[in-house]
Scaffold this motif. Structure first.
Motif, PDB file in Angstrom:
ATOM      1  N   GLY A  90       0.793  -1.218   0.000  1.00  0.00           N
ATOM      2  CA  GLY A  90       0.000   0.000   0.000  1.00  0.00           C
ATOM      3  C   GLY A  90       0.824   1.266   0.000  1.00  0.00           C
ATOM      4  N   LEU A  91       2.065   1.173   0.466  1.00  0.00           N
ATOM      5  CA  LEU A  91       2.901   2.366   0.589  1.00  0.00           C
ATOM      6  C   LEU A  91       3.999   2.467  -0.455  1.00  0.00           C
ATOM      7  CD1 LEU A  91       3.393   2.275   4.473  1.00  0.00           C
ATOM      8  CD2 LEU A  91       1.716   3.595   3.178  1.00  0.00           C
ATOM      9  N   ARG A 104       4.151   5.486  -3.004  1.00  0.00           N
ATOM     10  CA  ARG A 104       2.762   5.620  -3.417  1.00  0.00           C
ATOM     11  C   ARG A 104       2.102   6.753  -2.645  1.00  0.00           C
ATOM     12  NH1 ARG A 104       0.416  -0.315  -4.490  1.00  0.00           N
ATOM     13  NH2 ARG A 104       0.619   0.036  -6.721  1.00  0.00           N
ATOM     14  N   VAL A 105       0.872   7.065  -3.013  1.00  0.00           N
ATOM     15  CA  VAL A 105       0.171   8.235  -2.485  1.00  0.00           C
ATOM     16  C   VAL A 105       0.013   8.189  -0.964  1.00  0.00           C
ATOM     17  CG1 VAL A 105      -1.995   9.530  -2.601  1.00  0.00           C
ATOM     18  CG2 VAL A 105      -1.020   8.562  -4.673  1.00  0.00           C
ATOM     19  N   LYS A 106      -0.135   7.005  -0.388  1.00  0.00           N
ATOM     20  CA  LYS A 106      -0.348   6.895   1.064  1.00  0.00           C
ATOM     21  C   LYS A 106       0.943   7.031   1.875  1.00  0.00           C
ATOM     22  CE  LYS A 106      -4.321   3.827   0.708  1.00  0.00           C
ATOM     23  NZ  LYS A 106      -4.846   2.503   1.071  1.00  0.00           N
ATOM     24  N   SER A 107       2.090   7.033   1.239  1.00  0.00           N
ATOM     25  CA  SER A 107       3.359   7.016   1.970  1.00  0.00           C
ATOM     26  C   SER A 107       3.608   8.235   2.870  1.00  0.00           C
ATOM     27  CB  SER A 107       4.527   6.790   1.022  1.00  0.00           C
ATOM     28  OG  SER A 107       4.568   7.769   0.038  1.00  0.00           O
ATOM     29  N   SER A 154       1.569   9.786   4.831  1.00  0.00           N
ATOM     30  CA  SER A 154       0.825   9.657   6.083  1.00  0.00           C
ATOM     31  C   SER A 154       1.301   8.471   6.924  1.00  0.00           C
ATOM     32  CB  SER A 154      -0.672   9.523   5.796  1.00  0.00           C
ATOM     33  OG  SER A 154      -0.907   8.361   5.027  1.00  0.00           O
ATOM     34  N   ALA A 155       2.204   7.666   6.392  1.00  0.00           N
ATOM     35  CA  ALA A 155       2.714   6.505   7.113  1.00  0.00           C
ATOM     36  C   ALA A 155       3.845   6.915   8.054  1.00  0.00           C
ATOM     37  CB  ALA A 155       3.225   5.461   6.126  1.00  0.00           C
TER      38      ALA A 155
END
Length: 114
Positions: free
Chosen positions: A26-27, A85-88, A90-91
């Motif tokens: 996901g990241l 990726r786009v979620k990285s 916020s991780a």
């Protein structure tokens, strides 16, 4: 980084995208391909969808540090591209690190002793 140089040319990135092995979480997405050198080459890509320049550079710095800390565990002789990726953004750092290690394991790039 002691055992690694950078991938800088666009055609080298495209070659990895087209002919390399890849896996994604996901990241992160990680592409790899054997090279005929005794060392690894690393490329890190963070697209504009991830955020503004400050956010992209923060993600890039984190990924570079994660690779640097685990560089001794990665088998030598590969070209590696890490795509954020786009979620990285916020991780957390630990989540990015866990995803990186998971992708490296999936691709078989980690030394067997680790």
């Amino acid at each position: 980084m002691q055992f690694t140089s950078s991938i800088r040319q666009n055609y080298e990135f495209r070659r990895l995208y087209n002919a390399g092995k890849s896996t994604a979480t996901g990241l992160l997405a990680v592409y790899c391909r054997p090279n005929r050198r005794g060392a690894n080459r690393l490329g890190i890509t963070v697209g504009t969808k991830v955020g503004n320049a400050v956010v992209r550079n923060k993600v890039r710095r984190r990924l570079k540090e994660i690779y640097r800390l685990h560089e001794a565990e990665v088998r030598r002789g590969f070209d590696i591209v890490i795509v954020a990726r786009v979620k990285s953004p916020s991780a957390t750092y630990r989540q990015l690190e866990a995803d990186f290690l998971r992708t490296v394991d999936k691709l078989g790039l980690r030394e067997t002793g680790s």
